[in-house]
Design a protein around this motif. Sequence first.
Motif, mmCIF file in Angstrom:
data_model
loop_
_atom_site.group_PDB
_atom_site.id
_atom_site.type_symbol
_atom_site.label_atom_id
_atom_site.label_comp_id
_atom_site.label_asym_id
_atom_site.label_seq_id
_atom_site.Cartn_x
_atom_site.Cartn_y
_atom_site.Cartn_z
ATOM 1 N N ALA A 178 35.884 39.403 42.117
ATOM 2 C CA ALA A 178 35.552 39.732 40.730
ATOM 3 C C ALA A 178 34.327 38.927 40.320
ATOM 4 O O ALA A 178 34.154 37.780 40.745
ATOM 5 C CB ALA A 178 36.731 39.386 39.829
ATOM 6 N N TYR B 91 38.623 43.084 35.212
ATOM 7 C CA TYR B 91 39.299 42.921 36.499
ATOM 8 C C TYR B 91 40.795 42.620 36.341
ATOM 9 O O TYR B 91 41.461 42.334 37.327
ATOM 10 C CB TYR B 91 38.633 41.799 37.302
ATOM 11 C CG TYR B 91 37.278 42.181 37.839
ATOM 12 C CD1 TYR B 91 37.149 43.016 38.941
ATOM 13 C CD2 TYR B 91 36.113 41.712 37.234
ATOM 14 C CE1 TYR B 91 35.905 43.368 39.434
ATOM 15 C CE2 TYR B 91 34.861 42.055 37.719
ATOM 16 C CZ TYR B 91 34.761 42.882 38.819
ATOM 17 O OH TYR B 91 33.520 43.223 39.298
ATOM 18 N N ARG C 25 44.203 37.824 39.565
ATOM 19 C CA ARG C 25 43.803 39.215 39.415
ATOM 20 C C ARG C 25 45.006 40.112 39.671
ATOM 21 O O ARG C 25 45.580 40.114 40.768
ATOM 22 C CB ARG C 25 42.672 39.536 40.382
ATOM 23 C CG ARG C 25 42.018 40.882 40.158
ATOM 24 C CD ARG C 25 40.787 40.976 41.026
ATOM 25 N NE ARG C 25 40.228 42.308 41.034
ATOM 26 C CZ ARG C 25 39.208 42.685 41.784
ATOM 27 N NH1 ARG C 25 38.638 41.799 42.586
ATOM 28 N NH2 ARG C 25 38.744 43.913 41.744
#
Length: 728
Positions: free
Chosen positions: A90, A327, A334
């Motif tokens: 990300a 994200y 995540r």
Amino acid sequence: MRIALTYNLKLSDSEEEAEFDSQETVNTLAAAIERLGHRLERFEVSGPASRTVARLEAYSPDLIFNIAEGRRGRFREAFYPALFEELGFAYTGSDAYALAITLDKQLTKLVLSKHGIRTPGWQFVEHLNELKVEELRFPVIIKPNFEGSSKGITQDSVAETVEEARTKVAHALSRYPNGVLVEEFIRGTDITVPYLAAVQNDHDGVLSPVSYDIDPAAIAGRKYDIYDYELKTKRESAVKVRAPARLPVKIVEELRTVSKKIIAVLDCRDLGRIDFRLSDAGVPYFLELNALPSLEQGAGIYASAALEGVHLDGVVNAIIQSAGRRYKIKDGRRQGKPARKTGPLRVGFTYNVKRVKPTAEPGATEDSEAEYDSPTTLQAIREAIASWGHEVVDLEATAELPSVLASTPLDIVFNIAEGFKGRNRESQVPAMLELLDIPYTGSDPATLSIALDKALAKKIVRQAGIHTPIFQLMHTGKERLNKEFTSFPLIVKPVAEGSSKGVVSKSVCGNEAELREVVKEIVTKYQQPALIEEYIGGREFTVGLLGERRPRVLPPMEIVFLDKAEKNPIYSFQHKLDWNDRIRYDAPAKLEPALLEKLRTAARGSFMALGCRDVARIDFRMDDKGRLYFIECNPLPGLTPGWSDLVLIAQGAGMDYRGLIGEIMAPAIRRYKEREARRAADESALMKLALEKAAQEKASPSEDKSTGNGSGGGGSSSEAAPRMEMKA
């Protein structure tokens, strides 16, 4: 959250680095990220992508805060986001697609003109014969199509006539062959509209327009009111951001509405900056969108965000929050993505400790342990390794090391052990580690052995097309002097020593008698041949390299000799012990671009020819004709904080000590992960074979029963029938 800050560090005032970030900007952003409670690591990404990949994989960040501009090409800004996408990381900011489009000014205009965005008339020109300025209204401004930071834009960029335009386009194409934009020049003022997606306002993150107040003294005598390269990069102190810009409410609303549409059409994410030219009649014309805007102190985005009550830390936090939402990062993780393998590694630390202090007294030089490391240096390296979250296991390279290694569970080894004797001594520990399949930092045993033998290293480097001084080995001092030596002075040194051992003031010999005397002393003291070289009397440079295959070449350092009375100066053992007032280190060296590129090419070529890995320091001398000569390569360079050459080189490149140790360690961590993946694959293959074998064995008895005669004997008909016949 674990955040990686990726950037290109500005080391010079050259136009090539105009878009890069200063150390001050990097420090400011890093401090803000840490104040927000995140764990941060800095990643200067100039150099081979493989090095950046290795470091990122080793660190495994939850988010990359990206401000890297890329070094070359029309898609340079898109390169790193594309790389992050491929690696599954990300990151903040727009994706590669948006960055590629917005760096191309004419493509951006084409896209936006289809959506009714007002822009000055223009023509994109790659070749002079394509120019059709007659179709444009004069005056026109000529600018590079694929550059930012007002690169290539000066007072001379504006043309009033067709002939003037042709001349200026030809000149611009010679500097920017990828193409230039010829654009109708709008008389008026420059206006910028910043964008922060996470700021909640009535314009979906589009902030108030800002303008620029320029010191009248700085623009006295200028014909055109433009915010050009000189004002942006060389006289920035003469420019102040005005927020909000003094504009009628109606124009402010129009600018923000149009900016919102531009952001949506070009899919600009997290942050951005839209540049307009406001005509004297109050009509705004879109000029360009910067999807990777400057975050240096004083930038317009800070001034405009402050009007919303968002200051420096708030701006940085807004960027992180926006990327985090995209994200689906929650509590530093995540969502929907498997957790990356992180956590500490058990890092073995192999070394030789210095117990005998070196001296350089005339006639009584003590250098038996000069290459070993002091307890202070060892502690600094331990702390640097541990600061990356790893457990450090001390492994002094003594005779007991083989048995200790075999019984100590380790993930990788950080190796700086010099060994004890022989020209293969530096390869002893790496050879043991390879035998035990333990990944380690630095070059392999073959490279370490070759590089320690200066004569052998020169032969290999010379074969690669890199100049080396003429040289010869003497084993006794009685050998005939090579006829290739046409004149004195010559320099004599041990063939297989480091840390300038044996290199003292009398090593430079003015006649044959002096030379043979020094050779005898070296052979007797060091129990090895003496290397005789032609003395190269020019400037001396040392170059640090980091990485694998095609390494990153750090900015060279020059060793400047200050004693002008010294006729034939050398970087001697005495200098390394006491360099104050005798030499000066210029890191980075002050070099013209052509010489810098020659030095970088020679260093990289030497590194690759010798098969170096992870880290090395290579020494060069330059003669009076500007030719560079390879002197030697040290693939196991010293790491004493604030003192060793490589550490000073790294500091000159904007890299702190901890970062240097992390750079050296990262490729070894990558090799460790590759080894673990291979082992997992091997185990999986073995498991599969075992299951297949078990299934076959299980099936075999049932097949025998089905073909038997029912008597319970279990024999097959093909084997049993002949036996029965024989018995009968």
